[in-house]
Design an enzyme around this catalytic site. Structure first.
Site, short mmCIF file in Angstrom:
data_model
loop_
_atom_site.label_atom_id
_atom_site.label_comp_id
_atom_site.label_asym_id
_atom_site.label_seq_id
_atom_site.Cartn_x
_atom_site.Cartn_y
_atom_site.Cartn_z
N ASP A 26 7.89 -5.83 2.97
CA ASP A 26 7.59 -6.54 1.73
C ASP A 26 7.60 -8.04 2.05
OD1 ASP A 26 7.25 -7.33 -0.84
OD2 ASP A 26 9.10 -6.44 -1.62
N ASP A 118 0.77 -7.33 -0.44
CA ASP A 118 1.90 -7.87 0.33
C ASP A 118 2.96 -6.82 0.67
OD1 ASP A 118 2.75 -7.53 -2.24
OD2 ASP A 118 3.84 -9.40 -2.37
N GLU A 119 2.60 -5.55 0.62
CA GLU A 119 3.56 -4.50 0.93
C GLU A 119 2.90 -3.39 1.72
OE1 GLU A 119 5.97 -2.68 -2.32
OE2 GLU A 119 5.13 -4.32 -3.47
#
Lengths: 445, 138
Positions: A26, A118-119
């Site tokens: 993350d 973003d993960e």
């Protein structure tokens, strides 16, 4: 670590530590961090992204500490944190960094799920031998590579399931690395509110709280019979996952196709002029169709909505017999519904258009000969798309959209300011749609 | 829309050329496709760690880095002394040589006699190693 936890002696949920080994990565304050690492002057300062939208979509750690939250309007940001630097979103650069993150993780495992910008999740089960590293070393290496190669920090969680890996990556932020072996999962769940578990929504949280289930551990300790009786499949899966049993598979195939396309636009000042609002609606319809044509997708199920300045939505869902991606046809279907819904007593500030259940353009013949017209339209739109590609979006547009295009979408110069700031980050020769595939970080002396 | 990071910007490699001297070109169409080389490999840069900077000033003049040049750098912590690096020094980013003094102290050195060596007041951190210089003519 083991000793400290074992003193409290909670019953185990799972006897093995890593039946599977799943990593969750993350990125910390992703968009804001990208900007901070582009410009040294932004490091250590409160930074928010979202100037062009007028709301914060991502905040740096410093801005979060100052009390800026996601979705906060620019006006409020200035109030809680006057020194906050508000920047426009440079999605191309964020996209480059996002792809880098996925590629770095893919160096350690073939099974990577690109969960969001973003993960990501990675299944590293069985990689110990081929990489000659322990699971912990693999997690550390991934974190190290992302931190140095991208230049922003990430938080990494390692656990036997996706759900526990999510708990782990949230455990210590920013820049944390947390390992939850199955045997010790209970200690990480005992203080975690049940509503904070990935996959447990608001309704389920209320329901579980009503049943006396307050923490994630309360939930995980419930018996299978109770869970099956009281909950549905997704929550039952979550229950297994909390107990260290991996049941949620990684979605490793990239989602290339859109199932829905949704376009919306907020405008100021709000308007009660039906012509103006309809023109703005036409523009989002046109935008959605441009996107659909780019991916050769069509839809026969679509909806639109308009929102008043006091946030009341009104809209309509329409199904037709033949899938299309042609704005004129959509507009013809929508116009009567719009006239029915539009209330001149209200001031509207948002138009939205959604295309649902998109399918690949099949070019089917129908017995009414509609296909002939459709082929002609398609020719027309391939020309329109080409002209717009060369001369800029909306160089050729529908007459109905005219007002929205000529007027611009925003009062004042917020949009212009955002554009000016974005352009500062371009190399000579770069344009909005043509960017170098390596992030550009500005001048150095 | 998915953004793609095209890491294989492949140029046909047609033998070396000597400036000022005519060299016979092999016809690229006769070459096998395996005769192309990835520019990223040629420059030995990890494209997933690559970034671009532009140069302002002539502090690295004597190293062949001029005003307005574009630098292709690789973000890494595996740098060596005497590399040309992008370093963050006391809140500023700069391109210089990274050197070690005989007493072990790190400092940044310009490639221009009129620019002083830079010693950190608070901190010095190497962010990236310069791999290549790109200059546009015309």
């Amino acid at each position: 670590m083991d000793k400290k936890y074992e003193q409290k002696e909670l019953p185990c949920l799972c006897i093995r530590s890593f039946k599977r080994a799943i990593i969750h990565v993350d990125m910390d304050s992703f968009f804001a961090s990208c900007e901070q690492q582009r410009d040294v002057k932004l490091r250590g300062k409160p930074v928010c992204i979202g100037l062009e939208r007028g709301i914060a979509t991502s905040m740096s750690i410093e801005a979060k500490r100052a009390g800026v939250t996601r979705g906060m309007g620019i006006h409020d940001i200035k109030k809680v944190c006057p020194e906050c630097i508000i920047l426009p979103s440079d999605y191309e650069t964020f996209g480059l960094y996002s792809l880098r993150m996925f590629e770095i993780v893919k160096r350690y495992s073939d099974d990577v799920e690109e969960y969001s910008v973003d993960e990501c999740f990675a299944d590293i089960t069985g990689m110990r031998r081929s990489l000659n590293m322990t699971y912990q070393e693999i997690a550390e290496a991934i974190k190290h590579d992302i931190d140095t190669m991208i230049g922003t920090t990430c938080s990494v969680g390692l656990a036997p399931t996706k759900t526990l890996a999510k708990v782990a990556s949230k455990w210590k932020k920013p820049s944390g690395l947390t390992i939850i072996p199955g045997k010790l999962a209970q200690y990480f769940l005992k203080d975690l509110p049940v509503g904070k578990i990935w996959g447990i929504g608001e309704k389920t949280t209320h329901y579980l709280q009503g049943k006396g289930v307050k923490t994630a551990l309360d939930f995980a300790y419930k018996r299978l019979e109770w869970v099956e009786e009281n909950l549905y499949k997704p929550q039952i899966e979550t229950w297994y996952e909390l107990r260290g049993e991996a049941v949620k598979a990684l979605q490793t195939e990239p989602v290339d196709e859109y199932r829905n396309i949704s376009k919306r636009k907020t405008f100021t000042p709000p308007s009660n002029d039906p012509k103006e609002v309809f023109s703005r609606l036409c523009k989002v319809i046109e935008n959605a169709c441009i996107k659909a044509r780019r991916f050769e997708l069509v839809s026969k199920h679509f909806s639109f909505s308009i929102m008043t300045h006091n946030f009341i939505h009104d809209g309509c869902e329409i199904k037709i017999d033949r899938p299309i991606a042609d704005p004129v046809t959509f507009i013809n279907y929508i116009k009567p519904e719009f006239d029915r819904i539009f209330n001149p007593k209200h001031f509207y500030r948002l138009t939205q258009f959604n295309m649902h259940d998109l399918t690949k353009d099949p070019m089917q013949l129908d017995i009414f000969g509609n296909c002939v017209r459709e082929v002609k339209q398609k020719d027309l739109y391939s020309v329109v798309d080409e002209i717009n590609r060369r001369f800029g979006k909306h160089a050729v547009h529908l007459g109905a959209t005219d007002f929205a295009i000529l007027d611009g979408d925003h009062e004042g110069n917020r949009g212009n300011e955002a554009w000016r700031k974005l352009r500062e980050n371009w190399l000579p020769g770069e344009t909005k749609r043509k960017r170098v595939n390596i992030p550009y970080c500005g001048y150095v002396k | 829309m998915r953004l793609t990071l095209n890491t294989n910007f492949i140029l046909p490699f047609v033998g070396s050329m000597h400036a000022g001297k005519t060299v016979g070109f092999p016809n690229p169409s006769e070459e096998e496709t395996s005769e192309t080389i990835d520019l990223a490999d040629l420059l030995q840069v990890d494209m997933y760690a690559a970034k671009l900077f532009r140069v302002r000033g002539d502090s690295m003049m004597e190293a062949g880095i001029l005003n307005e040049d574009i630098l292709l750098v690789e973000s890494t912590d595996k740098w060596k002394f005497d590399d040309i690096v992008i370093a963050e020094i006391d809140g500023e980013e700069t391109v210089k040589y990274i050197r070690k003094r005989s007493d072990g102290k790190l400092f940044l050195q310009a490639a221009n006699p009129s620019v002083h060596d830079m010693y950190p007041q608070e901190y010095l951190k190497v962010k990236a190693v310069v791999k290549s210089v790109i200059r546009r003519y015309g």
